[in-house]
Design a protein around this motif. Sequence first.
Motif, short mmCIF file in Angstrom:
data_model
loop_
_atom_site.label_atom_id
_atom_site.label_comp_id
_atom_site.label_asym_id
_atom_site.label_seq_id
_atom_site.Cartn_x
_atom_site.Cartn_y
_atom_site.Cartn_z
N SER A 88 0.83 -1.21 0.00
CA SER A 88 0.00 0.00 0.00
C SER A 88 0.86 1.25 0.00
O SER A 88 1.88 1.31 0.68
N GLN A 90 -0.46 3.94 1.18
CA GLN A 90 -1.03 4.71 2.30
C GLN A 90 0.05 4.99 3.34
O GLN A 90 0.80 4.09 3.72
N LEU A 93 0.25 3.01 7.90
CA LEU A 93 0.12 1.55 7.85
C LEU A 93 -0.51 1.00 9.12
O LEU A 93 -1.15 -0.04 9.09
N LEU A 96 -4.16 1.00 8.61
CA LEU A 96 -4.47 -0.06 7.66
C LEU A 96 -4.43 -1.43 8.34
O LEU A 96 -5.30 -2.27 8.13
N ARG A 97 -3.45 -1.65 9.18
CA ARG A 97 -3.36 -2.92 9.92
C ARG A 97 -4.57 -3.10 10.85
O ARG A 97 -5.08 -4.20 10.98
N VAL A 109 1.47 -6.40 5.58
CA VAL A 109 1.35 -5.20 4.75
C VAL A 109 2.72 -4.55 4.63
O VAL A 109 3.39 -4.30 5.63
N PRO A 111 4.85 -1.21 2.79
CA PRO A 111 4.62 0.08 2.15
C PRO A 111 5.13 0.10 0.71
O PRO A 111 6.09 -0.59 0.38
#
Length: 134
Positions: A88, A90, A93, A96-97, A109, A111
């Motif tokens: 991602s 984004q 993170l 997102l997690r 995930v 980056p």
Amino acid sequence: MCAFRSGEKPRVLVADDEKTIADTLKLILTGAGYDVRVVYNGIAAVEKAVEWSPDLLLSDVYMPGLSGIDAAIQVCEHLPHCRVLLISGQADLQELRREIQSKCRRFDVFPKPVHPTELLERMQAMLSQADGQP
């Protein structure tokens, strides 16, 4: 490198709506000895995974239609053995997690941009884990 099918290369399905990134990842992974297929959206990722049965799904998180997270969940429902590594761009993170954990999944995930050496090391570690391990 781990191969789940005797005499075959590990299969990796790459899903990213940015064609340049997806195609570049295919070149890197093919050069590293993986059998790679590429799709450009989450719906196609689920369809190709069910048809082809990859060992690992490498997917962008944010894609139009079906997100990489939701595609990964669907892939794992059909193929419990399939490992998932999300990428991602984004910045946050951690958020997102948390989103991934809220959907009751443990997906790694990374980056974007991800360094090829780091990506290959993590993929090899994931594929080397015994079935049933997170």
